[in-house]
Design a protein around this motif. Sequence first.
Motif, PDB file in Angstrom:
ATOM      1  N   GLN A  54      11.342  25.884 -28.896  1.00 30.45           N
ATOM      2  CA  GLN A  54      11.371  24.532 -29.460  1.00 30.45           C
ATOM      3  C   GLN A  54       9.975  23.930 -29.494  1.00 30.45           C
ATOM      4  O   GLN A  54       9.583  23.280 -30.476  1.00 30.45           O
ATOM      5  CB  GLN A  54      12.301  23.638 -28.629  1.00 30.45           C
ATOM      6  CG  GLN A  54      13.763  24.031 -28.651  1.00 30.45           C
ATOM      7  CD  GLN A  54      14.442  23.670 -29.977  1.00 30.45           C
ATOM      8  OE1 GLN A  54      13.825  23.179 -30.902  1.00 30.45           O
ATOM      9  NE2 GLN A  54      15.728  23.922 -30.058  1.00 30.45           N
ATOM     10  N   GLY A  98      15.070  27.265 -33.120  1.00 34.22           N
ATOM     11  CA  GLY A  98      14.539  27.245 -31.760  1.00 34.22           C
ATOM     12  C   GLY A  98      15.578  27.507 -30.696  1.00 34.22           C
ATOM     13  O   GLY A  98      15.235  27.810 -29.551  1.00 34.22           O
ATOM     14  N   VAL A  99      16.852  27.400 -31.049  1.00 36.40           N
ATOM     15  CA  VAL A  99      17.934  27.706 -30.109  1.00 36.40           C
ATOM     16  C   VAL A  99      18.479  29.114 -30.339  1.00 36.40           C
ATOM     17  O   VAL A  99      18.561  29.926 -29.410  1.00 36.40           O
ATOM     18  CB  VAL A  99      19.078  26.676 -30.221  1.00 36.40           C
ATOM     19  CG1 VAL A  99      20.246  27.083 -29.321  1.00 36.40           C
ATOM     20  CG2 VAL A  99      18.584  25.288 -29.847  1.00 36.40           C
ATOM     21  N   LEU A 137      14.702  23.222 -35.423  1.00 35.33           N
ATOM     22  CA  LEU A 137      15.321  23.029 -34.111  1.00 35.33           C
ATOM     23  C   LEU A 137      16.496  23.994 -33.907  1.00 35.33           C
ATOM     24  O   LEU A 137      16.706  24.495 -32.800  1.00 35.33           O
ATOM     25  CB  LEU A 137      15.805  21.581 -33.978  1.00 35.33           C
ATOM     26  CG  LEU A 137      14.697  20.514 -33.921  1.00 35.33           C
ATOM     27  CD1 LEU A 137      15.317  19.121 -33.853  1.00 35.33           C
ATOM     28  CD2 LEU A 137      13.775  20.740 -32.732  1.00 35.33           C
TER      29      LEU A 137
END
Length: 330
Positions: free
Chosen positions: A267, A54-55, A51
Motif C-alpha cells: 500500500q 495493494g491488498v 489500493l
Amino acid sequence: MTSAAVAQSGVLTPLYRLLELWSQLLFALGDLTGLELLQYQFMHRAILVGLCIGVIAPLIGTFLVHRQLALIGDALAHTAFAGVAVGLFLNSVLELGVSPYLTAVVVAVIAALLIELISEVTDAYNDVSMAIVLSTGFALGTVLISINAGGLAVGVNQYLFGNLSTVSRENAVIMLVLFGVIATVVGVTRNQLLYVTFDETAAEVSGLSVAWYNRVMVMLTALVVVGAMQIMGVILVAAMLVVPVAGATQLSRSFTQSLLVAVVLSQLAIVLGITVAYYVGATAGGVIVLVAVAIYVAAVVLGKLQSVRAEGPAPDIGSIEAVDSEESGR
C-alpha cells in the motif's frame, strides 16, 4: 452480452454507486488538503484500483514466494496481454464491445490452468511450463496486434506500461469484482492453501487434493495479474506479487505476520508511487516498482539491524562470557 449491457442491467449498480461515494470522499479530502490529484475522477479510480492491488497482490504473492513460484506472475502477465489483444481484435472485427480486460481474465485463467496441466502431464518443472505458456501468449498477442485490423495497434502502450488516466468506471468495477472474488476464495481456502504451500506430501496424505488447490492458486494469480495490469502494465505487474512480499519476509517471523506486513508495504509503495507519478508526469507502474524496491532495500537493512541487536555483541575471546558459552556448547 456486452459489458455495457451488463452494467445497464443493474447487476453492477451497487458497485457503480460505491465508485460515486468514493469520488465524493476524495473530492472532500482534496478540498481539505488542497492536493491537486484528488480533484480528478480518473485519479479517484486509479487510487481505488491501486489500493485493491495493494491488498490482493501480496495476499497471493505471499503464497507464491513461499512456494518458489515468483515468476508465474510474469508468465501470466504476458499471457494476459494476449487476452487484451484478443479483446481488441474481436471489437475491431466483430464489433462486440467487450472490455479487453474481460478477455484478458479468460485467457489468463486458461493459461494458468495450462501451466499446471503441462507440469502434471509431462512431468516438466514449473519453470519449463511457465516459459512455454509465456512465450506462446506473448507471441499470440504480438501476432494479433501486428495484423492491424482497423487500427488494432493503437493504444497498446497503455496495456504494456499501464496508465492512470485510462482506468475507466467499467475497469474500476471489474477490479472491485476481482477483489471480492480473490479475497473470498483465499478467506475460505486459506488453511488448505497454507498446508499445500508448506508440505504438499503431508497435505496429500491427509486427503487434500493438492492438484486442485494448485489450480486454485494459479487461477487467483491470473486474476490478480489482470487487475493490476490496468496501472502496472504487462511488463511490471509481476513485481507487486514479489517485491513487497520479499521485503516483508525480512521483517516477519510468521506467515500471517509476513502477509500483513507485505500488505502495508505494498500500500505504501502504491500510494507514494501514484502520487509521485502524477506530479512528475512519469509512468505510474515504473514509479510504483521503484518505490517498492526502495522499500525492500530499507526492509533488508532494518531486518539486518534487528538481527544484530537480537544476537547482541559477541563476547571477547578469553572473557568469562566466552568460556561459559564454550562450556555450554560442549
